[in-house]
Design a protein around this motif. Structure first.
Motif, PDB file in Angstrom:
ATOM      1  N   GLN A 107     -19.893  -4.452  32.421  1.00 55.17           N
ATOM      2  CA  GLN A 107     -19.666  -4.464  30.985  1.00 55.17           C
ATOM      3  C   GLN A 107     -20.654  -3.358  30.353  1.00 55.17           C
ATOM      4  O   GLN A 107     -20.164  -2.373  29.645  1.00 55.17           O
ATOM      5  N   ALA A 111     -19.851   0.590  28.345  1.00 54.29           N
ATOM      6  CA  ALA A 111     -20.684   1.050  27.054  1.00 54.29           C
ATOM      7  C   ALA A 111     -21.369   2.328  27.143  1.00 54.29           C
ATOM      8  O   ALA A 111     -21.440   3.322  26.387  1.00 54.29           O
ATOM      9  N   ASP A 128     -16.261   3.555  18.968  1.00 53.43           N
ATOM     10  CA  ASP A 128     -15.301   2.519  18.974  1.00 53.43           C
ATOM     11  C   ASP A 128     -15.342   1.998  20.566  1.00 53.43           C
ATOM     12  O   ASP A 128     -14.874   2.475  21.465  1.00 53.43           O
ATOM     13  N   PHE A 129     -16.148   0.789  20.656  1.00 53.19           N
ATOM     14  CA  PHE A 129     -16.369   0.078  21.969  1.00 53.19           C
ATOM     15  C   PHE A 129     -15.297  -0.686  22.136  1.00 53.19           C
ATOM     16  O   PHE A 129     -14.782  -1.564  21.129  1.00 53.19           O
ATOM     17  N   PRO A 130     -14.681  -0.861  23.695  1.00 55.79           N
ATOM     18  CA  PRO A 130     -13.672  -1.825  23.351  1.00 55.79           C
ATOM     19  C   PRO A 130     -13.949  -3.228  23.760  1.00 55.79           C
ATOM     20  O   PRO A 130     -15.139  -3.376  23.825  1.00 55.79           O
ATOM     21  N   ASN A 131     -13.192  -4.115  23.343  1.00 53.81           N
ATOM     22  CA  ASN A 131     -13.426  -5.497  23.301  1.00 53.81           C
ATOM     23  C   ASN A 131     -13.223  -6.044  24.722  1.00 53.81           C
ATOM     24  O   ASN A 131     -12.107  -6.132  25.049  1.00 53.81           O
ATOM     25  N   LEU A 132     -14.342  -6.109  25.606  1.00 57.61           N
ATOM     26  CA  LEU A 132     -14.157  -6.562  26.919  1.00 57.61           C
ATOM     27  C   LEU A 132     -14.421  -7.974  26.812  1.00 57.61           C
ATOM     28  O   LEU A 132     -14.777  -8.714  25.995  1.00 57.61           O
ATOM     29  N   ARG A 133     -13.718  -8.684  27.825  1.00 58.74           N
ATOM     30  CA  ARG A 133     -13.734 -10.164  27.960  1.00 58.74           C
ATOM     31  C   ARG A 133     -15.405 -10.536  27.882  1.00 58.74           C
ATOM     32  O   ARG A 133     -15.936 -10.080  28.710  1.00 58.74           O
ATOM     33  N   GLU A 134     -15.433 -11.579  27.073  1.00 55.58           N
ATOM     34  CA  GLU A 134     -16.619 -12.291  27.059  1.00 55.58           C
ATOM     35  C   GLU A 134     -16.698 -13.611  27.596  1.00 55.58           C
ATOM     36  O   GLU A 134     -15.742 -14.362  27.219  1.00 55.58           O
ATOM     37  N   HIS A 136     -18.029 -17.327  28.154  1.00 56.85           N
ATOM     38  CA  HIS A 136     -19.077 -18.188  27.442  1.00 56.85           C
ATOM     39  C   HIS A 136     -19.679 -19.077  28.521  1.00 56.85           C
ATOM     40  O   HIS A 136     -19.000 -20.178  28.730  1.00 56.85           O
TER      41      HIS A 136
END
Length: 170
Positions: A107, A111, A128-134, A136
């Motif tokens: 990840q 960036a 504009d960074f992509p929303n990568l899977r976070e 938890h």
């Protein structure tokens, strides 16, 4: 004949012939009771013999010896495998942790590539960074949380240690 079967037959006969006072009905009931009593005496005699045999000092000594031998063999077999099992656990732990680091680094690389490309073309403001899977990682109890799939909970560890149970989720 089977004791349970005889007792069932007697119960059925007693119900069926409750109002039948004939000699035939009474004779059958007495006969069934005698068969049951004979079978119970035979079983009691066999149990008594078995108890005497099991109490014989030679038998008791052999039994203790057999259990001691089995205990010794089981412990030796376990001790021969113990370090390999612990090494496997240690390796699996580091494989798991390294996989998490690789996920995180993957990840971060996304960036970094975006930043690098933006710097090369002079557009490093407002990236504009992509929303990568976070993931938890700590949320391991909620069935909808991805931490339940990829994290380790105390419950899962306890189930494995105390009960030998591993539950695959997902």
């Amino acid at each position: 004949m089977n004791l349970v079967k005889l007792q069932g037959e007697l119960s059925k006969h007693q119900v069926d012939s409750a109002l039948d006072v004939t000699d035939e009905a009474l004779s059958k009931e007495v006969s069934l009771k005698q068969e049951i009593m004979q079978l119970e005496l035979t079983i009691a005699g066999l149990n008594d013999r078995l108890a005497r045999v099991n109490v014989a000092p030679e038998v008791a000594s052999l039994a203790v010896e057999a259990v001691d031998l089995a205990r010794k063999e089981a412990v030796e077999e376990y001790q021969a495998k113990e370090q390999a099992l612990l090494d496997h656990i240690e390796n699996a732990k580091f494989t798991y942790l390294n996989a998490i680091v690789a996920f995180r680094n993957g990840q971060k690389e996304v960036a970094e590539k975006i930043r690098e490309a933006a710097n090369q073309v002079g557009r490093s403001n407002n990236l504009d960074f992509p929303n990568l899977r976070e993931i938890h990682w700590g949320y391991t109890t909620h069935p909808e949380a991805d931490g339940i799939l990829y994290g380790l909970s105390n419950h899962e560890i306890s189930q494995a240690i105390n009960h030998g149970i591993v539950t695959k989720r997902g």
